[in-house]
Design a protein around this motif. Sequence first.
Motif, mmCIF file in Angstrom:
data_model
loop_
_atom_site.group_PDB
_atom_site.id
_atom_site.type_symbol
_atom_site.label_atom_id
_atom_site.label_comp_id
_atom_site.label_asym_id
_atom_site.label_seq_id
_atom_site.Cartn_x
_atom_site.Cartn_y
_atom_site.Cartn_z
ATOM 1 N N MET A 131 0.829 -1.178 0.000
ATOM 2 C CA MET A 131 0.000 0.000 0.000
ATOM 3 C C MET A 131 0.879 1.248 0.000
ATOM 4 O O MET A 131 1.898 1.285 0.672
ATOM 5 C CB MET A 131 -0.885 0.033 1.235
ATOM 6 C CG MET A 131 -1.781 -1.164 1.366
ATOM 7 S SD MET A 131 -3.008 -1.154 0.081
ATOM 8 C CE MET A 131 -4.357 -1.875 0.904
ATOM 9 N N CYS A 132 0.434 2.229 -0.727
ATOM 10 C CA CYS A 132 1.155 3.500 -0.762
ATOM 11 C C CYS A 132 1.029 4.179 0.605
ATOM 12 O O CYS A 132 -0.081 4.307 1.124
ATOM 13 C CB CYS A 132 0.561 4.383 -1.855
ATOM 14 S SG CYS A 132 1.347 6.003 -1.993
ATOM 15 N N CYS A 164 -1.398 7.508 0.252
ATOM 16 C CA CYS A 164 -2.848 7.493 0.032
ATOM 17 C C CYS A 164 -3.528 6.206 0.494
ATOM 18 O O CYS A 164 -4.753 6.125 0.499
ATOM 19 C CB CYS A 164 -3.147 7.723 -1.450
ATOM 20 S SG CYS A 164 -2.578 6.380 -2.506
ATOM 21 N N GLY A 165 -2.743 5.174 0.852
ATOM 22 C CA GLY A 165 -3.316 3.929 1.330
ATOM 23 C C GLY A 165 -3.849 3.002 0.252
ATOM 24 O O GLY A 165 -4.409 1.963 0.552
ATOM 25 N N LYS A 166 -3.673 3.363 -1.018
ATOM 26 C CA LYS A 166 -4.119 2.500 -2.113
ATOM 27 C C LYS A 166 -3.005 1.526 -2.462
ATOM 28 O O LYS A 166 -1.871 1.707 -2.072
ATOM 29 C CB LYS A 166 -4.512 3.341 -3.318
ATOM 30 C CG LYS A 166 -5.710 4.224 -3.051
ATOM 31 C CD LYS A 166 -6.076 5.021 -4.263
ATOM 32 C CE LYS A 166 -7.256 5.934 -3.937
ATOM 33 N NZ LYS A 166 -7.562 6.825 -5.035
ATOM 34 N N GLY A 167 -3.361 0.507 -3.259
ATOM 35 C CA GLY A 167 -2.300 -0.427 -3.582
ATOM 36 C C GLY A 167 -2.650 -1.577 -4.475
ATOM 37 O O GLY A 167 -2.335 -2.707 -4.130
ATOM 38 N N PRO A 168 -3.288 -1.369 -5.622
ATOM 39 C CA PRO A 168 -3.508 -2.507 -6.516
ATOM 40 C C PRO A 168 -2.173 -3.036 -7.035
ATOM 41 O O PRO A 168 -1.289 -2.266 -7.374
ATOM 42 C CB PRO A 168 -4.353 -1.922 -7.642
ATOM 43 C CG PRO A 168 -4.067 -0.460 -7.623
ATOM 44 C CD PRO A 168 -3.741 -0.109 -6.197
ATOM 45 N N TRP A 196 3.308 -0.487 -4.590
ATOM 46 C CA TRP A 196 2.494 0.443 -5.367
ATOM 47 C C TRP A 196 2.685 1.849 -4.827
ATOM 48 O O TRP A 196 2.704 2.068 -3.614
ATOM 49 C CB TRP A 196 1.023 0.047 -5.290
ATOM 50 C CG TRP A 196 0.174 0.788 -6.267
ATOM 51 C CD1 TRP A 196 -0.080 0.419 -7.545
ATOM 52 C CD2 TRP A 196 -0.530 2.010 -6.058
ATOM 53 N NE1 TRP A 196 -0.901 1.344 -8.154
ATOM 54 C CE2 TRP A 196 -1.195 2.332 -7.251
ATOM 55 C CE3 TRP A 196 -0.657 2.868 -4.975
ATOM 56 C CZ2 TRP A 196 -1.965 3.469 -7.406
ATOM 57 C CZ3 TRP A 196 -1.433 4.005 -5.122
ATOM 58 C CH2 TRP A 196 -2.080 4.292 -6.321
ATOM 59 N N ARG A 197 2.842 2.811 -5.743
ATOM 60 C CA ARG A 197 2.986 4.220 -5.364
ATOM 61 C C ARG A 197 1.995 5.063 -6.158
ATOM 62 O O ARG A 197 1.867 4.876 -7.371
ATOM 63 C CB ARG A 197 4.369 4.754 -5.705
ATOM 64 C CG ARG A 197 5.521 4.093 -5.037
ATOM 65 C CD ARG A 197 6.807 4.730 -5.543
ATOM 66 N NE ARG A 197 7.969 3.964 -5.154
ATOM 67 C CZ ARG A 197 9.111 3.966 -5.827
ATOM 68 N NH1 ARG A 197 9.240 4.674 -6.925
ATOM 69 N NH2 ARG A 197 10.116 3.249 -5.410
ATOM 70 N N CYS A 198 1.344 5.994 -5.483
ATOM 71 C CA CYS A 198 0.533 6.969 -6.223
ATOM 72 C C CYS A 198 1.511 7.939 -6.896
ATOM 73 O O CYS A 198 2.687 8.015 -6.517
ATOM 74 C CB CYS A 198 -0.429 7.695 -5.288
ATOM 75 S SG CYS A 198 0.343 8.858 -4.144
ATOM 76 N N GLY A 201 1.383 -0.882 -10.173
ATOM 77 C CA GLY A 201 1.315 -2.123 -9.410
ATOM 78 C C GLY A 201 2.146 -3.258 -9.957
ATOM 79 O O GLY A 201 1.882 -4.419 -9.661
ATOM 80 N N ASP A 237 -6.270 -10.090 -6.171
ATOM 81 C CA ASP A 237 -7.481 -9.781 -5.407
ATOM 82 C C ASP A 237 -7.326 -10.029 -3.911
ATOM 83 O O ASP A 237 -8.281 -9.932 -3.154
ATOM 84 C CB ASP A 237 -8.680 -10.550 -5.949
ATOM 85 C CG ASP A 237 -8.528 -12.057 -5.845
ATOM 86 O OD1 ASP A 237 -7.525 -12.526 -5.225
ATOM 87 O OD2 ASP A 237 -9.378 -12.778 -6.363
#
Length: 118
Positions: A1-2, A5-9, A35-37, A55, A112
């Motif tokens: 997870m980035c 931003c907390g995202k991370g596909p 993963w990085r935004c 990703g 997933d």
Amino acid sequence: MCPCCGKGPVAQALVLWLEMLRRAWGAPVVVNSGWRCPAHNVEVGGTKSSRHMIGCAADLRLPRASNDAQAPIAPFIVLATRLFQLPGWEFRPYSSYIHVAVPREETSRAWDGDAIRL
């Protein structure tokens, strides 16, 4: 997870390869950066076309033991090199970590979160 931003596909192929590397090494492997935004990629000095932003890349290191300031990266790099000889994949060893990336087209097959079964 980035961390920004907390995202991370992340691509399934990358997760599978990391799991194979961990099993072959027989010990934990730490993902320093996955993963990085776009904002975080700029912050850490990543390239404009970094595979981290889709990703398909990870920077790895070995965990440090409490009594060992520098984990032995050289044997780990040798093993990873043997496992990572695939066309279109990136493999760049550095003094304290390695950068790995699967081909960009793998971004269409995101992991997933299910268990990886070999």
